[in-house]
Design an enzyme around this catalytic site. Sequence first.
Site, mmCIF file in Angstrom:
data_model
loop_
_atom_site.group_PDB
_atom_site.id
_atom_site.type_symbol
_atom_site.label_atom_id
_atom_site.label_comp_id
_atom_site.label_asym_id
_atom_site.label_seq_id
_atom_site.Cartn_x
_atom_site.Cartn_y
_atom_site.Cartn_z
ATOM 1 N N ASN A 207 -9.850 -12.429 -0.372
ATOM 2 C CA ASN A 207 -10.653 -11.081 -1.138
ATOM 3 C C ASN A 207 -10.634 -9.882 0.121
ATOM 4 O OD1 ASN A 207 -11.613 -11.939 -3.340
ATOM 5 N ND2 ASN A 207 -13.789 -12.082 -2.991
ATOM 6 N N PHE A 248 -2.288 -4.817 -6.643
ATOM 7 C CA PHE A 248 -3.239 -4.247 -5.664
ATOM 8 C C PHE A 248 -2.857 -2.889 -4.785
ATOM 9 C CE2 PHE A 248 -7.422 -6.187 -6.222
ATOM 10 C CZ PHE A 248 -6.920 -7.172 -7.131
ATOM 11 N N LEU A 249 -2.007 -2.310 -5.486
ATOM 12 C CA LEU A 249 -1.538 -1.061 -4.667
ATOM 13 C C LEU A 249 -1.874 0.399 -5.405
ATOM 14 C CD1 LEU A 249 1.988 -2.310 -3.444
ATOM 15 C CD2 LEU A 249 -0.086 -1.829 -1.897
ATOM 16 N N GLY A 252 -7.144 5.320 -5.165
ATOM 17 C CA GLY A 252 -8.216 5.587 -6.057
ATOM 18 C C GLY A 252 -9.202 6.263 -5.204
ATOM 19 N N CYS A 259 -18.080 -8.340 -5.101
ATOM 20 C CA CYS A 259 -17.255 -9.331 -4.158
ATOM 21 C C CYS A 259 -16.656 -8.476 -3.091
ATOM 22 C CB CYS A 259 -16.160 -9.899 -4.997
ATOM 23 S SG CYS A 259 -16.666 -10.692 -6.582
ATOM 24 N N LYS A 320 -14.921 -1.002 -12.523
ATOM 25 C CA LYS A 320 -13.439 -1.201 -12.768
ATOM 26 C C LYS A 320 -13.685 -1.423 -14.138
ATOM 27 C CE LYS A 320 -11.731 -5.560 -12.962
ATOM 28 N NZ LYS A 320 -11.164 -6.867 -12.361
ATOM 29 N N ARG A 327 -22.373 -2.907 -9.720
ATOM 30 C CA ARG A 327 -22.537 -3.030 -8.490
ATOM 31 C C ARG A 327 -21.435 -2.484 -7.587
ATOM 32 N NH1 ARG A 327 -23.512 -9.418 -8.863
ATOM 33 N NH2 ARG A 327 -22.129 -9.288 -10.778
HETATM 34 C C1 UGA Z 1 -12.380 -9.883 -6.941
HETATM 35 C C2 UGA Z 1 -11.047 -10.587 -6.706
HETATM 36 O O1 UGA Z 1 -9.885 -9.946 -7.170
HETATM 37 C C3 UGA Z 1 -11.124 -12.025 -7.428
HETATM 38 O O2 UGA Z 1 -10.014 -12.815 -7.240
HETATM 39 C C4 UGA Z 1 -12.300 -12.831 -6.961
HETATM 40 O O3 UGA Z 1 -12.411 -13.977 -7.554
HETATM 41 C C5 UGA Z 1 -13.410 -12.039 -7.291
HETATM 42 O O4 UGA Z 1 -13.396 -10.715 -6.420
HETATM 43 C C6 UGA Z 1 -14.810 -12.563 -6.544
HETATM 44 O O5 UGA Z 1 -14.573 -12.986 -5.326
HETATM 45 O O6 UGA Z 1 -15.629 -13.163 -7.409
HETATM 46 P P1 UGA Z 1 -13.197 -8.498 -8.999
HETATM 47 O O7 UGA Z 1 -14.343 -7.754 -7.965
HETATM 48 O O8 UGA Z 1 -14.044 -8.971 -10.182
HETATM 49 O O9 UGA Z 1 -12.436 -9.555 -8.323
HETATM 50 O O10 UGA Z 1 -12.272 -7.148 -9.475
HETATM 51 P P2 UGA Z 1 -10.944 -6.642 -8.646
HETATM 52 O O11 UGA Z 1 -9.771 -6.568 -9.949
HETATM 53 O O12 UGA Z 1 -10.278 -7.324 -7.682
HETATM 54 O O13 UGA Z 1 -11.243 -5.236 -8.123
HETATM 55 C C7 UGA Z 1 -12.020 -4.977 -7.237
HETATM 56 C C8 UGA Z 1 -12.085 -3.539 -6.992
HETATM 57 O O14 UGA Z 1 -10.807 -3.099 -6.505
HETATM 58 C C9 UGA Z 1 -12.413 -2.625 -8.122
HETATM 59 O O15 UGA Z 1 -13.440 -1.727 -7.688
HETATM 60 C C10 UGA Z 1 -11.094 -2.144 -8.294
HETATM 61 O O16 UGA Z 1 -11.214 -0.464 -8.820
HETATM 62 C C11 UGA Z 1 -10.386 -2.089 -7.016
HETATM 63 N N1 UGA Z 1 -9.310 -1.944 -6.971
HETATM 64 C C12 UGA Z 1 -8.290 -2.959 -7.353
HETATM 65 C C13 UGA Z 1 -8.408 -0.816 -6.506
HETATM 66 O O17 UGA Z 1 -8.856 0.208 -6.285
HETATM 67 N N2 UGA Z 1 -6.946 -0.947 -6.358
HETATM 68 C C14 UGA Z 1 -6.253 -1.948 -6.865
HETATM 69 O O18 UGA Z 1 -4.884 -1.945 -6.874
HETATM 70 C C15 UGA Z 1 -6.810 -2.851 -7.234
#
Ligand code: UGA
Length: 424
Positions: A207, A248-249, A252, A259, A320, A327
């Site tokens: 994470n 994850f690039l 924003g 998490c 997201k 949260r």
């Molecule tokens: C994250 C991890 O991706 C999961 O693998 C993990 O199981 C989970 O935390 C956890 O620990 O339970 P999650 O928080 O549900 O999952 O969502 P993500 O898709 O990872 O996004 C997290 C945040 O990052 C969001 O606010 C999203 O908008 C942001 N993000 C993601 C970006 O700003 N840019 C990106 O390229 C990707």
Amino acid sequence: MNICVFGIGYVGLSASICLAKLGHNIICIDKDFKKINNLKNGVIPIFEPKIKELIKENKDKLTFETSLDKNLQNIDIYIIAVGTPTKDNGEVDVKSIYEVIDTIINNATKNSIIINKSTVPIGFNNKLQDYINTKTSLKLDVISNPEFLRQGSAIDDFLNPERIILGYNSDFALKKVLEMYKPMQLKEEQIITTDLNSSEMIKYASNSFLALKISFINEISKLCEKTNANIEQVKKGLMSDSRIGKKFLNCGIGYGGSCFPKDTKALVNIAKNHNIELKTIKSAIEANEAQIDYFLQKILSFYKENISNKTFALLGLAFKPNTNDLREAPSIKLINKLATLGANIIAYDPKARYDKVKQLNNIAQIFDNADCLIIATEWDEFKDIDIKLFKKLKDKVIFDGRNIFKNRNLEEYGLKYFCVGKNE
Ligand code: UGA
């Protein structure tokens, strides 16, 4: 197998449903009476794609309870998926795990295993095993099996994992947990076995690394704006290097959710207790906090620092897309900052509800009295919006915090368009 899952939040509920789909009998336990009562009546506490249908399909294999009744004997596996929030002093609160463990110890009737999916400090599961061993003569072996599912795609992620991490120190427990996952027909390389401490570390490190990646791209995007580079083109170049990877690039307005913000801070604190300063992760946290102010500054610059009485239409509240979770949502931070500066906000989100902001259920209506538009979450529904609606914006300006309209020629409609990492 008869499996008992404690903590029916995102992870616990998704795991329960998926394991039921794999053919196991699942008892879902949560002390939140209202939540359990709702689930018994088919009311799902969260919005998450596919959950509703899967609960319906597997209802004979799912039981919802508020406590582990003595009559629920013959459990093969206990799964812990309770919350481990961060305390004010930065420590991870593991109180709920001990409550569950005491319940298991008081009710278990045979040797079985305990799978811990909750995110816990490194070394915790070993301590937990010692605690269990002093309290019962039954063999209750702990497995650390951190969860990597993402909100919004929880079911698909659980059923098609890139990897399953199993931290263990008992062959008996490892054999049992592999039996549980057997119906998934995983390839050998998808299962990674480690010691307990390494498994716990993998969760925090994963994470934190992902958070770092997002903060990195957000900072590069700022520099792109100042140097007249284009983050979308830069991203394409970066992603073509397999050492960097394609995911994850997306720049924003920063990461949110339950998490990344929690786990990055917890890891920094764990390191501090070992006299290690995690400079990279600390910076990722700082950069994330700064990102929303950077975006706000774009808005304020456009309005020459005065937004009092301006009305902002805001698309997207959830942290997201495909979830109703607010949260640590960047949108909420932004709304609070705008409101403090005297702005009015009218929001729309397909699923999330925030009672401190005026919210409409019809996306088209938020444009009726708005001066400008902000995009805070990249729901697919927004990408398909009728651009003609934007003409209603009095100041003819859009601030896109997720770059969803980067390829639309909004200038043609007489609109000014600001996004992240690219000069308009
Ligand atoms: C994250 C991890 O991706 C999961 O693998 C993990 O199981 C989970 O935390 C956890 O620990 O339970 P999650 O928080 O549900 O999952 O969502 P993500 O898709 O990872 O996004 C997290 C945040 O990052 C969001 O606010 C999203 O908008 C942001 N993000 C993601 C970006 O700003 N840019 C990106 O390229 C990707």
